[in-house]
Design a protein around this motif. Structure first.
Motif, PDB file in Angstrom:
ATOM      1  N   LEU A 170      41.898  40.766  45.579  1.00  0.00           N
ATOM      2  CA  LEU A 170      41.017  39.856  46.316  1.00  0.00           C
ATOM      3  C   LEU A 170      39.742  39.680  45.506  1.00  0.00           C
ATOM      4  O   LEU A 170      39.055  40.659  45.194  1.00  0.00           O
ATOM      5  N   VAL A 171      39.458  38.420  45.163  1.00  0.00           N
ATOM      6  CA  VAL A 171      38.312  38.104  44.302  1.00  0.00           C
ATOM      7  C   VAL A 171      37.485  36.999  44.939  1.00  0.00           C
ATOM      8  O   VAL A 171      38.030  36.044  45.500  1.00  0.00           O
ATOM      9  N   THR A 172      36.148  37.139  44.864  1.00  0.00           N
ATOM     10  CA  THR A 172      35.223  36.070  45.249  1.00  0.00           C
ATOM     11  C   THR A 172      34.437  35.687  43.998  1.00  0.00           C
ATOM     12  O   THR A 172      34.516  36.381  42.983  1.00  0.00           O
ATOM     13  N   PRO A 173      33.642  34.605  44.043  1.00  0.00           N
ATOM     14  CA  PRO A 173      32.838  34.260  42.873  1.00  0.00           C
ATOM     15  C   PRO A 173      31.872  35.372  42.454  1.00  0.00           C
ATOM     16  O   PRO A 173      31.510  35.480  41.286  1.00  0.00           O
ATOM     17  N   GLU A 174      31.475  36.226  43.397  1.00  0.00           N
ATOM     18  CA  GLU A 174      30.516  37.287  43.093  1.00  0.00           C
ATOM     19  C   GLU A 174      31.147  38.518  42.467  1.00  0.00           C
ATOM     20  O   GLU A 174      30.562  39.166  41.613  1.00  0.00           O
TER      21      GLU A 174
ATOM     22  N   ILE B 173      44.264  36.606  45.853  1.00  0.00           N
ATOM     23  CA  ILE B 173      43.471  35.736  46.709  1.00  0.00           C
ATOM     24  C   ILE B 173      42.175  35.438  45.977  1.00  0.00           C
ATOM     25  O   ILE B 173      41.443  36.356  45.601  1.00  0.00           O
ATOM     26  N   LEU B 174      41.894  34.161  45.767  1.00  0.00           N
ATOM     27  CA  LEU B 174      40.623  33.710  45.195  1.00  0.00           C
ATOM     28  C   LEU B 174      39.884  33.032  46.349  1.00  0.00           C
ATOM     29  O   LEU B 174      40.156  31.872  46.671  1.00  0.00           O
ATOM     30  N   ALA B 175      38.983  33.763  46.985  1.00  0.00           N
ATOM     31  CA  ALA B 175      38.292  33.263  48.176  1.00  0.00           C
ATOM     32  C   ALA B 175      36.881  32.820  47.848  1.00  0.00           C
ATOM     33  O   ALA B 175      36.224  33.412  46.986  1.00  0.00           O
ATOM     34  N   GLU B 176      36.406  31.796  48.549  1.00  0.00           N
ATOM     35  CA  GLU B 176      35.025  31.360  48.392  1.00  0.00           C
ATOM     36  C   GLU B 176      34.073  32.457  48.864  1.00  0.00           C
ATOM     37  O   GLU B 176      33.023  32.672  48.273  1.00  0.00           O
TER      38      GLU B 176
END
Length: 86
Positions: A8-12, A79-82
């Protein structure tokens, strides 16, 4: 059954990268569950809750996600989540 590699990855930052039993994802066309060996595909996410089940029979952990993409492939589920928050 072998474990599913879930990332699970976010832009941060990367929030999670580990082997789990199952993940239920809020896809834009409806919720779907992913176990190890799932057929490859890619979809957009709707705002909602991911349910991460670490071991078979364990209670799910909930992570709120907003927007993004889910990709199921040979390497597991990414998962590439905002945005995401436990």
């Amino acid at each position: 059954m072998p474990d599913l590699r879930f990332t699970l990855v976010t832009p941060e930052r990367q929030l999670m990268s580990e082997d789990v039993y199952m993940v239920v994802v809020p896809g834009s066309e409806g919720e779907f569950g992913v176990l190890a060996g799932h057929a490859p595909f890619m979809t957009t996410l709707r705002d909602g809750n991911l349910s991460v089940i670490r071991k078979e029979g364990a209670a799910p952990e909930t992570i709120r996600v907003s927007g993004g993409f889910a990709e199921v492939g040979d390497n597991g589920l990414t998962i590439l989540a905002e945005s995401a928050e436990a």
